[in-house]
Scaffold this motif. Structure first.
Motif, PDB file in Angstrom:
ATOM      1  N   LEU A  68      -0.798  12.826   6.656  1.00 24.47           N
ATOM      2  CA  LEU A  68      -1.158  12.216   5.514  1.00 24.47           C
ATOM      3  C   LEU A  68      -1.771  13.042   4.245  1.00 24.47           C
ATOM      4  N   GLY A  99       0.961  -8.075   6.386  1.00 29.33           N
ATOM      5  CA  GLY A  99       0.457  -7.843   8.060  1.00 29.33           C
ATOM      6  C   GLY A  99       1.389  -6.920   8.624  1.00 29.33           C
ATOM      7  N   ALA A 100       2.562  -6.463   8.221  1.00 30.06           N
ATOM      8  CA  ALA A 100       3.314  -5.384   9.181  1.00 30.06           C
ATOM      9  C   ALA A 100       2.632  -4.025   8.702  1.00 30.06           C
ATOM     10  N   GLN A 101       2.391  -3.265   9.678  1.00 26.25           N
ATOM     11  CA  GLN A 101       2.050  -2.007   9.743  1.00 26.25           C
ATOM     12  C   GLN A 101       3.001  -0.778   9.751  1.00 26.25           C
ATOM     13  N   LYS A 102       4.265  -1.035   9.647  1.00 26.71           N
ATOM     14  CA  LYS A 102       5.043   0.016   9.907  1.00 26.71           C
ATOM     15  C   LYS A 102       5.251   0.424   8.591  1.00 26.71           C
ATOM     16  N   LEU A 103       5.206   1.908   8.511  1.00 27.35           N
ATOM     17  CA  LEU A 103       5.500   2.625   7.316  1.00 27.35           C
ATOM     18  C   LEU A 103       6.798   2.615   6.990  1.00 27.35           C
ATOM     19  N   PHE A 153       1.621   5.567   0.166  1.00 29.11           N
ATOM     20  CA  PHE A 153       0.991   6.640   0.824  1.00 29.11           C
ATOM     21  C   PHE A 153       1.858   7.713   0.364  1.00 29.11           C
ATOM     22  N   GLU A 179       0.995  -1.157   0.176  1.00 34.90           N
ATOM     23  CA  GLU A 179      -0.014   0.029   0.035  1.00 34.90           C
ATOM     24  C   GLU A 179       0.961   1.107   0.031  1.00 34.90           C
ATOM     25  N   TYR A 205       3.087  11.534   2.469  1.00 33.81           N
ATOM     26  CA  TYR A 205       2.781  12.266   3.646  1.00 33.81           C
ATOM     27  C   TYR A 205       3.361  13.553   3.012  1.00 33.81           C
ATOM     28  N   ARG A 220      -3.738   8.319   0.093  1.00 33.90           N
ATOM     29  CA  ARG A 220      -3.232   7.099  -0.099  1.00 33.90           C
ATOM     30  C   ARG A 220      -3.823   6.320  -1.228  1.00 33.90           C
ATOM     31  N   ILE A 249       3.619   0.633   3.116  1.00 29.82           N
ATOM     32  CA  ILE A 249       3.183  -0.503   4.063  1.00 29.82           C
ATOM     33  C   ILE A 249       3.191  -1.857   3.232  1.00 29.82           C
ATOM     34  N   ILE A 306      -5.059   3.498  -1.647  1.00 28.01           N
ATOM     35  CA  ILE A 306      -6.292   2.659  -1.414  1.00 28.01           C
ATOM     36  C   ILE A 306      -7.538   3.314  -1.328  1.00 28.01           C
TER      37      ILE A 306
END
Lengths: 110, 115
Positions: free
Chosen positions: A46, A94-98, A34, A32, A36, A49, A90, A51
């Motif tokens: 933000l 499953g990892a949520q770290k940017l 983004f 995904e 910023y 993004r 990201i 999505i």
């Protein structure tokens, strides 16, 4: 490995001119993406993004999986667009770290 | 409502000292993240929490760095035996839940300077 590359540290355009901030990424899956933005003396926020498929403040970004790019574009730059812009991803596993690029400082000249 | 807050805004310390940096997330946000931003670079991930537990601490550079979130709200990043290379802006972010669909809201950061 996940990596985001923003090739331009500095970008300067005139008011009313089109602007494009480049972002390339490397990731083996489907990330995904983004954008910023950090305006002077403000916190990181933000902008848009992938999505959401939104257009925020006239900015759009298209994900090109073939070129692994997510360039940010605006047809007519405004002085208030001057800021620091960061592309980020990201990983979809499953990892949520940017994971951020190093950023591009955009200056809009009057 | 109030956004993410971080204290102190600036911290100057001497090499070898211990420091604590505090983050207050947005009320009700269960996920909390720490990033570090060195001069001229983008933020780098350190650790994130879902509730009280660290879901991923793979970004912590070494065992001098430790973070806690004992009650699932406020978090503290602790750095032992500080080194000059630890000088950076430490950013905290929070999101409603731990999912890519929830926006991460950032705090103003703590600028740490190690002399």
């Amino acid at each position: 490995a996940q990596r985001v590359t923003q090739p331009e540290k500095l970008l300067s355009v005139f008011k009313g001119a089109p602007v494009e901030l480049k972002c390339n990424y490397s990731y083996s899956g489907s990330p995904e993406l983004f954008w910023y933005v950090q305006y002077s003396r403000q916190r990181l926020q933000l902008l848009l993004r992938h999505i959401s498929r939104e257009s925020i403040k006239g900015f759009t970004a298209d994900l090109n999986k073939g070129e692994t790019s997510f360039h940010l574009k605006k047809p007519f730059a405004q002085e208030e667009d001057s800021a620091m812009y960061y592309c980020a991803l990201i990983g979809a596993q499953g990892a949520q770290k940017l994971v951020f690029g190093q950023g591009t400082r955009l200056t809009i000249n009057p | 409502g109030a956004g993410v807050s971080q204290t102190p805004s600036n911290k100057v310390t001497e090499k070898g000292k211990y420091v604590e940096l505090r983050c207050d997330p947005i009320s009700g946000h269960t996920a909390l993240y720490w990033y570090r931003q060195s001069l001229g670079q983008g933020p780098e991930f350190l650790i994130y929490f879902q509730g009280t537990g660290a879901a991923d601490d793979s970004g912590l550079p070494n065992d001098r760095f430790f973070a806690v979130r004992p009650e699932g709200s406020v978090s503290t990043l602790k750095i032992q035996r500080t080194e000059r290379g630890d000088s950076a802006v430490y950013l905290c972010a929070s999101s409603q839940t731990l999912t890519v669909y929830n926006e991460q809201f950032f705090g103003p950061g703590t600028r740490l300077t190690v002399l």
